[in-house]
Enzyme design. Sequence first.
Site, mmCIF file in Angstrom:
data_model
loop_
_atom_site.group_PDB
_atom_site.id
_atom_site.type_symbol
_atom_site.label_atom_id
_atom_site.label_comp_id
_atom_site.label_asym_id
_atom_site.label_seq_id
_atom_site.Cartn_x
_atom_site.Cartn_y
_atom_site.Cartn_z
ATOM 1 N N ASN A 29 0.872 -1.178 0.000
ATOM 2 C CA ASN A 29 0.000 0.000 0.000
ATOM 3 C C ASN A 29 0.906 1.224 0.000
ATOM 4 O O ASN A 29 1.528 1.550 1.008
ATOM 5 C CB ASN A 29 -0.892 -0.032 1.259
ATOM 6 C CG ASN A 29 -1.697 1.252 1.419
ATOM 7 O OD1 ASN A 29 -1.762 2.077 0.502
ATOM 8 N ND2 ASN A 29 -2.322 1.412 2.582
ATOM 9 N N TRP A 30 0.969 1.881 -1.146
ATOM 10 C CA TRP A 30 1.913 3.000 -1.279
ATOM 11 C C TRP A 30 1.432 4.289 -0.618
ATOM 12 O O TRP A 30 2.185 5.252 -0.516
ATOM 13 C CB TRP A 30 2.178 3.269 -2.772
ATOM 14 C CG TRP A 30 3.148 2.318 -3.386
ATOM 15 C CD1 TRP A 30 3.746 1.251 -2.761
ATOM 16 C CD2 TRP A 30 3.653 2.344 -4.719
ATOM 17 N NE1 TRP A 30 4.591 0.614 -3.634
ATOM 18 C CE2 TRP A 30 4.548 1.265 -4.845
ATOM 19 C CE3 TRP A 30 3.426 3.160 -5.823
ATOM 20 C CZ2 TRP A 30 5.224 0.995 -6.037
ATOM 21 C CZ3 TRP A 30 4.096 2.905 -7.009
ATOM 22 C CH2 TRP A 30 4.981 1.819 -7.115
ATOM 23 N N LYS A 31 0.171 4.339 -0.269
ATOM 24 C CA LYS A 31 -0.406 5.569 0.307
ATOM 25 C C LYS A 31 -0.121 6.750 -0.643
ATOM 26 O O LYS A 31 -0.073 6.547 -1.853
ATOM 27 C CB LYS A 31 0.106 5.779 1.731
ATOM 28 C CG LYS A 31 -0.096 4.508 2.576
ATOM 29 C CD LYS A 31 0.179 4.680 4.026
ATOM 30 C CE LYS A 31 -0.035 3.329 4.726
ATOM 31 N NZ LYS A 31 0.137 3.425 6.170
ATOM 32 N N HIS A 114 -9.345 1.303 5.615
ATOM 33 C CA HIS A 114 -8.017 1.509 6.214
ATOM 34 C C HIS A 114 -8.152 2.498 7.376
ATOM 35 O O HIS A 114 -8.953 3.436 7.302
ATOM 36 C CB HIS A 114 -7.043 2.037 5.156
ATOM 37 C CG HIS A 114 -5.618 2.005 5.621
ATOM 38 N ND1 HIS A 114 -5.113 2.942 6.486
ATOM 39 C CD2 HIS A 114 -4.614 1.128 5.364
ATOM 40 C CE1 HIS A 114 -3.843 2.647 6.738
ATOM 41 N NE2 HIS A 114 -3.517 1.551 6.075
ATOM 42 N N GLU A 116 -6.459 4.918 8.185
ATOM 43 C CA GLU A 116 -6.270 6.318 7.791
ATOM 44 C C GLU A 116 -7.545 6.883 7.162
ATOM 45 O O GLU A 116 -7.859 8.057 7.324
ATOM 46 C CB GLU A 116 -5.062 6.429 6.845
ATOM 47 C CG GLU A 116 -3.763 6.281 7.620
ATOM 48 C CD GLU A 116 -2.636 5.635 6.859
ATOM 49 O OE1 GLU A 116 -2.647 5.631 5.620
ATOM 50 O OE2 GLU A 116 -1.706 5.102 7.522
ATOM 51 N N GLU A 186 -4.684 -4.611 11.049
ATOM 52 C CA GLU A 186 -3.608 -3.617 11.168
ATOM 53 C C GLU A 186 -3.799 -2.828 12.465
ATOM 54 O O GLU A 186 -4.578 -1.864 12.498
ATOM 55 C CB GLU A 186 -3.661 -2.637 9.994
ATOM 56 C CG GLU A 186 -3.423 -3.269 8.643
ATOM 57 C CD GLU A 186 -2.911 -2.258 7.630
ATOM 58 O OE1 GLU A 186 -1.851 -2.503 7.063
ATOM 59 O OE2 GLU A 186 -3.565 -1.210 7.428
ATOM 60 N N GLY A 192 3.197 2.572 10.579
ATOM 61 C CA GLY A 192 4.114 3.675 10.306
ATOM 62 C C GLY A 192 4.889 4.144 11.530
ATOM 63 O O GLY A 192 5.491 5.202 11.518
ATOM 64 N N SER A 232 4.182 -1.873 10.091
ATOM 65 C CA SER A 232 5.658 -1.895 10.191
ATOM 66 C C SER A 232 6.284 -3.230 9.790
ATOM 67 O O SER A 232 7.275 -3.673 10.382
ATOM 68 C CB SER A 232 6.121 -1.491 11.599
ATOM 69 O OG SER A 232 5.675 -0.183 11.892
ATOM 70 N N GLY A 254 5.309 1.325 4.281
ATOM 71 C CA GLY A 254 6.649 1.866 4.024
ATOM 72 C C GLY A 254 7.595 0.938 3.278
ATOM 73 O O GLY A 254 8.243 1.347 2.315
HETATM 74 P P1 13P Z 1 3.523 0.528 7.464
HETATM 75 O O1 13P Z 1 3.969 -0.789 6.903
HETATM 76 O O2 13P Z 1 4.248 1.693 6.885
HETATM 77 O O3 13P Z 1 3.493 0.508 8.961
HETATM 78 O O4 13P Z 1 1.982 0.740 6.995
HETATM 79 C C1 13P Z 1 1.076 -0.266 7.221
HETATM 80 C C2 13P Z 1 -0.177 0.062 6.504
HETATM 81 O O5 13P Z 1 -0.900 0.939 6.897
HETATM 82 C C3 13P Z 1 -0.479 -0.691 5.279
HETATM 83 O O6 13P Z 1 -1.783 -0.459 4.866
#
Ligand code: 13P
Length: 272
Positions: A29-31, A114, A116, A186, A192, A232, A254
């Site tokens: 997931n590149w966000k 998600h 976020e 998650e 993150g 993470s 990430g």
């Molecule tokens: P990270 O791997 O950067 O912690 O992000 C996890 C995430 O939110 C994947 O959707």
Amino acid sequence: MDRMDLERIIRQEIINSLFQTQEFLVVGNWKMNKTKQEVIEFLNKISGYDFGQKNTVVVAPPNPYLYLFEEKLRYTKVLYGVQNFYPEEKGAFTGEISLAMARDFGCKYAIVGHSERRTIFMECDEFTSRKVEFCIKNSIKPILCIGENLKQRKEEDYKQFLVNQIKEGLSLIGENELSNIIIAYEPIWAIGTGETATPEQVEETHMFIRKFLIDHFGSEIGKEIPLLYGGSVKPSNVKELALAESVSGFLIGGASLNAQSFIEINDILNGK
Ligand code: 13P
């Protein structure tokens, strides 16, 4: 070589041979990251790479780059999807994209719910369930994200919170559609932050969720719904996390941005 070294090498060999047959779903997931040039460089690195046959590899880039994915990944085994969409066919929804558009570019997956989206964009369970339903109607596989925050984790009732998120998220779809669903656990406190849940914590929560899925939907389908872990995940911890029972794969933020670490994670999950 002392006894400890030998034991470590034998353990690695056993794990590698286990991972050579176990199937994993690996989703990046590149966000909101990367420039066009960076996307091209990433795709050039992965498009010729042999990810093997058994695992499913998916990347969800920002929407403006989907055309590059269509162009560069057409003849590869890497699949892709959207991080977000609006659950209507078309119309006056300024700033949104539809699943028909995502399908037009060859998307097969969509991330839904998600944390976020839930916390920054105030998307509630009810809206999330409409998105899951809309994915199913459009033959896109929804990756339904669930996860507790640190306060909920400390308050012990976080498991009930997770169960409610699943029940609500799946409330609009029929039992015969459950085989197209993916669930990603998650924990918000591990996203993150560099703070990964321990393999023991992941195993405990995943086994709890798996039991709930079996009790709620029956053992045939309850056992089959892929259950991803996210938070993470990186090359240095993915092996131990993959050993946790009931982990079917990973949703990676990430560490999916860098082609080398994404490849490294996939290599580990291929027992290389
Ligand atoms: P990270 O791997 O950067 O912690 O992000 C996890 C995430 O939110 C994947 O959707």
